[in-house]
Design a protein around this motif. Sequence first.
Motif, PDB file in Angstrom:
ATOM      1  N   THR A 199       0.811  -1.217   0.000  1.00 29.92           N
ATOM      2  CA  THR A 199       0.000   0.000   0.000  1.00 29.92           C
ATOM      3  C   THR A 199       0.847   1.271   0.000  1.00 29.92           C
ATOM      4  O   THR A 199       0.300   2.371  -0.068  1.00 29.92           O
ATOM      5  CB  THR A 199      -0.947   0.032   1.218  1.00 29.92           C
ATOM      6  N   GLY A 200       2.165   1.139   0.109  1.00 27.84           N
ATOM      7  CA  GLY A 200       3.026   2.317   0.039  1.00 27.84           C
ATOM      8  C   GLY A 200       3.437   2.862   1.390  1.00 27.84           C
ATOM      9  O   GLY A 200       3.606   4.071   1.543  1.00 27.84           O
ATOM     10  N   LYS A 201       3.644   1.977   2.365  1.00 27.17           N
ATOM     11  CA  LYS A 201       4.022   2.439   3.710  1.00 27.17           C
ATOM     12  C   LYS A 201       5.421   3.081   3.696  1.00 27.17           C
ATOM     13  O   LYS A 201       5.637   4.111   4.328  1.00 27.17           O
ATOM     14  CB  LYS A 201       3.966   1.273   4.696  1.00 27.17           C
ATOM     15  N   GLU A 202       6.344   2.464   2.980  1.00 29.00           N
ATOM     16  CA  GLU A 202       7.684   3.062   2.904  1.00 29.00           C
ATOM     17  C   GLU A 202       7.663   4.369   2.134  1.00 29.00           C
ATOM     18  O   GLU A 202       8.388   5.316   2.451  1.00 29.00           O
ATOM     19  CB  GLU A 202       8.685   2.091   2.265  1.00 29.00           C
ATOM     20  N   ILE A 203       6.824   4.450   1.119  1.00 26.36           N
ATOM     21  CA  ILE A 203       6.706   5.686   0.347  1.00 26.36           C
ATOM     22  C   ILE A 203       6.225   6.820   1.250  1.00 26.36           C
ATOM     23  O   ILE A 203       6.727   7.939   1.188  1.00 26.36           O
ATOM     24  CB  ILE A 203       5.723   5.499  -0.826  1.00 26.36           C
ATOM     25  N   ALA A 204       5.259   6.525   2.096  1.00 22.42           N
ATOM     26  CA  ALA A 204       4.757   7.536   3.025  1.00 22.42           C
ATOM     27  C   ALA A 204       5.853   7.967   3.998  1.00 22.42           C
ATOM     28  O   ALA A 204       5.993   9.149   4.320  1.00 22.42           O
ATOM     29  CB  ALA A 204       3.555   6.995   3.792  1.00 22.42           C
ATOM     30  N   ALA A 205       6.647   6.994   4.466  1.00 19.43           N
ATOM     31  CA  ALA A 205       7.739   7.318   5.392  1.00 19.43           C
ATOM     32  C   ALA A 205       8.790   8.188   4.706  1.00 19.43           C
ATOM     33  O   ALA A 205       9.304   9.153   5.288  1.00 19.43           O
ATOM     34  CB  ALA A 205       8.375   6.031   5.917  1.00 19.43           C
ATOM     35  N   ARG A 206       9.107   7.866   3.465  1.00 20.93           N
ATOM     36  CA  ARG A 206      10.073   8.672   2.705  1.00 20.93           C
ATOM     37  C   ARG A 206       9.542  10.094   2.513  1.00 20.93           C
ATOM     38  O   ARG A 206      10.281  11.071   2.661  1.00 20.93           O
ATOM     39  CB  ARG A 206      10.355   8.040   1.343  1.00 20.93           C
ATOM     40  N   ALA A 207       8.279  10.195   2.175  1.00 20.75           N
ATOM     41  CA  ALA A 207       7.686  11.524   1.981  1.00 20.75           C
ATOM     42  C   ALA A 207       7.775  12.340   3.270  1.00 20.75           C
ATOM     43  O   ALA A 207       8.077  13.541   3.239  1.00 20.75           O
ATOM     44  CB  ALA A 207       6.235  11.387   1.531  1.00 20.75           C
ATOM     45  N   MET A 208       7.521  11.680   4.409  1.00 28.69           N
ATOM     46  CA  MET A 208       7.610  12.352   5.703  1.00 28.69           C
ATOM     47  C   MET A 208       9.026  12.868   5.945  1.00 28.69           C
ATOM     48  O   MET A 208       9.230  13.966   6.465  1.00 28.69           O
ATOM     49  CB  MET A 208       7.210  11.379   6.808  1.00 28.69           C
ATOM     50  N   HIS A 209      10.019  12.047   5.558  1.00 26.17           N
ATOM     51  CA  HIS A 209      11.422  12.433   5.751  1.00 26.17           C
ATOM     52  C   HIS A 209      11.809  13.594   4.848  1.00 26.17           C
ATOM     53  O   HIS A 209      12.383  14.589   5.299  1.00 26.17           O
ATOM     54  CB  HIS A 209      12.328  11.233   5.470  1.00 26.17           C
ATOM     55  N   TYR A 210      11.482  13.492   3.559  1.00 25.04           N
ATOM     56  CA  TYR A 210      11.942  14.503   2.599  1.00 25.04           C
ATOM     57  C   TYR A 210      11.210  15.835   2.737  1.00 25.04           C
ATOM     58  O   TYR A 210      11.679  16.854   2.252  1.00 25.04           O
ATOM     59  CB  TYR A 210      11.838  13.963   1.175  1.00 25.04           C
ATOM     60  N   LEU A 211      10.074  15.826   3.410  1.00 22.12           N
ATOM     61  CA  LEU A 211       9.366  17.077   3.681  1.00 22.12           C
ATOM     62  C   LEU A 211       9.780  17.687   5.021  1.00 22.12           C
ATOM     63  O   LEU A 211       9.350  18.784   5.356  1.00 22.12           O
ATOM     64  CB  LEU A 211       7.850  16.840   3.687  1.00 22.12           C
ATOM     65  N   GLY A 261      19.043  11.967  10.516  1.00 19.49           N
ATOM     66  CA  GLY A 261      17.998  11.694   9.534  1.00 19.49           C
ATOM     67  C   GLY A 261      16.894  10.817  10.102  1.00 19.49           C
ATOM     68  O   GLY A 261      16.468  10.993  11.238  1.00 19.49           O
ATOM     69  N   THR A 262      16.444   9.841   9.292  1.00 21.70           N
ATOM     70  CA  THR A 262      15.308   9.001   9.659  1.00 21.70           C
ATOM     71  C   THR A 262      15.651   7.532   9.474  1.00 21.70           C
ATOM     72  O   THR A 262      16.215   7.145   8.445  1.00 21.70           O
ATOM     73  CB  THR A 262      14.084   9.341   8.788  1.00 21.70           C
ATOM     74  N   LEU A 263      15.318   6.724  10.465  1.00 18.01           N
ATOM     75  CA  LEU A 263      15.454   5.270  10.368  1.00 18.01           C
ATOM     76  C   LEU A 263      14.053   4.682  10.224  1.00 18.01           C
ATOM     77  O   LEU A 263      13.183   4.918  11.061  1.00 18.01           O
ATOM     78  CB  LEU A 263      16.146   4.712  11.608  1.00 18.01           C
ATOM     79  N   PHE A 264      13.846   3.922   9.142  1.00 19.15           N
ATOM     80  CA  PHE A 264      12.534   3.337   8.871  1.00 19.15           C
ATOM     81  C   PHE A 264      12.575   1.850   9.190  1.00 19.15           C
ATOM     82  O   PHE A 264      13.290   1.082   8.542  1.00 19.15           O
ATOM     83  CB  PHE A 264      12.147   3.556   7.407  1.00 19.15           C
ATOM     84  N   LEU A 265      11.829   1.439  10.200  1.00 21.67           N
ATOM     85  CA  LEU A 265      11.767   0.041  10.627  1.00 21.67           C
ATOM     86  C   LEU A 265      10.540  -0.614  10.017  1.00 21.67           C
ATOM     87  O   LEU A 265       9.439  -0.552  10.574  1.00 21.67           O
ATOM     88  CB  LEU A 265      11.713  -0.045  12.155  1.00 21.67           C
ATOM     89  N   ASP A 266      10.725  -1.213   8.850  1.00 21.86           N
ATOM     90  CA  ASP A 266       9.617  -1.895   8.182  1.00 21.86           C
ATOM     91  C   ASP A 266       9.401  -3.259   8.826  1.00 21.86           C
ATOM     92  O   ASP A 266      10.347  -3.910   9.265  1.00 21.86           O
ATOM     93  CB  ASP A 266       9.932  -2.050   6.698  1.00 21.86           C
ATOM     94  N   GLU A 267       8.160  -3.699   8.858  1.00 22.56           N
ATOM     95  CA  GLU A 267       7.783  -4.966   9.492  1.00 22.56           C
ATOM     96  C   GLU A 267       8.328  -5.046  10.921  1.00 22.56           C
ATOM     97  O   GLU A 267       8.932  -6.036  11.336  1.00 22.56           O
ATOM     98  CB  GLU A 267       8.277  -6.157   8.648  1.00 22.56           C
ATOM     99  N   VAL A 268       8.112  -3.997  11.689  1.00 20.70           N
ATOM    100  CA  VAL A 268       8.649  -3.908  13.049  1.00 20.70           C
ATOM    101  C   VAL A 268       8.077  -4.991  13.959  1.00 20.70           C
ATOM    102  O   VAL A 268       8.709  -5.387  14.950  1.00 20.70           O
ATOM    103  CB  VAL A 268       8.378  -2.503  13.627  1.00 20.70           C
ATOM    104  N   ALA A 269       6.902  -5.505  13.636  1.00 16.55           N
ATOM    105  CA  ALA A 269       6.286  -6.549  14.460  1.00 16.55           C
ATOM    106  C   ALA A 269       7.047  -7.864  14.389  1.00 16.55           C
ATOM    107  O   ALA A 269       6.784  -8.773  15.186  1.00 16.55           O
ATOM    108  CB  ALA A 269       4.831  -6.760  14.048  1.00 16.55           C
TER     109      ALA A 269
END
Length: 464
Positions: A199-211, A261-269
Amino acid sequence: MTAATPSNTETDEPFVEAFGGWQERSILIVDDEPGMRSFLQRTLVGRCSRVEAVESVEAASVLLGQSHFDLIILDNSLPGKCGVDWLQEIRELGLHNDVVLITAFADLETAIRALRAGAADFLLKPFRVNQILSAIGRCFDRTHLRRENFVLRRELDYHVDLGVDGLVGNSVALQPIRAAIKRLASVPSTVLITGESGTGKEIAARAMHYLSSRSANHFVPINCGAVAPDIIESELFGHVKGAFSGAASSREGLFFYAQGGTLFLDEVAELPLAMQVKLLRVLEEKKIRPVGAEREIPVDVRVIAATNRNVEEAVREGRFRQDLYYRLNVVQLHMPPLRERADDIPALAAYFVRQLSQQLGVPGQQPDSALLASMASYSWPGNVRELRNLIERWLILGSIPDVASGTMHAGTADDGDGDTSLEAVEKRHILKILAEAGANKTEAARRLGISRKTLERKCAEWGV
């Protein structure tokens, strides 16, 4: 000791203008000579966000335990302890700060020891303003390139497509997501992104970082489920030499590369319970402890986590710590599945056609109305990722019979190839008529001889 003279500052000012991008950097000066500390502070204050100066390694150790510094300017001749010896000690403790060693009494042996201990540069007193600024600039550039190369290698290893914008489209379902991302980008809070796979979870995280104000630094993603449980701690926090069998040298972790910067923890569960405890402490204390290290290291990293699992259910079953869930779930952002934003399919398809036709070296053709109608009537269990793969397949083969017919049953779990049950036949027929009617449910219901309400109920059952 002999200090550099402040009179050099004016003559070297045009040279200094070449050094930009230091506004977010912090420097710690360790020198027992007041004149040198004053000179370096006057030179660097205004160019960097933070400059601290102390006269001993003891005072420096206290500051390093409180906050992160991008660079240390270290005098080699200090009371009580040689600068090179202290540098060796902090390296063994797991501190990887860049260090410029300065000394008034240089010899080949000292220079060799400094480099072996991990000094990034070596300057002989007295030095000019442009010399110390050049040394600092080289350190910052090397660190930036090292982190950038590391991040880019990971992008290639994980096959992350930097150009995919999962937020393409203007559907009603997407508008609150865009607004939330812009709002969240302006604050440092931890965010938990939920939603189905693709669904684009990483894309949303990247957008949050770059903004955000952190955009000048790196966005570092990691798929927690793809890393073996016995090495995930070292992957995140790094380790020191000899920390475990095979650790022949020290190694920085992902928190180091995400510094500022930002660390994105995908599939953190998917994190093991023992690692969840350590991650919780990092989020609360803003400090990490490399594997085998004796002290904690301050970090300035924003953490964004994501999962496609039901975390509340995992908490109830004891598979995910409740305290970590509350700490990650400061703000939750739920990404809608593609079936809830079907209006975005034409825009997404056009975007993927432009992107993939260049990558594949094939002519860019746009889907016709019949194909778009077929797509609109499909449930998309794989979401945006499945749509991208389908467009790639369509560009390569030139046609996709299942899509053209409006069934696309090969991609669903309840409607596989060869299923001749009455329910499956009914579903294929209704979807075919719906596609032929251009996704117009009123017209499709008329052709089928059923009410629109009945058609809508069936579409809801099928997730269409």
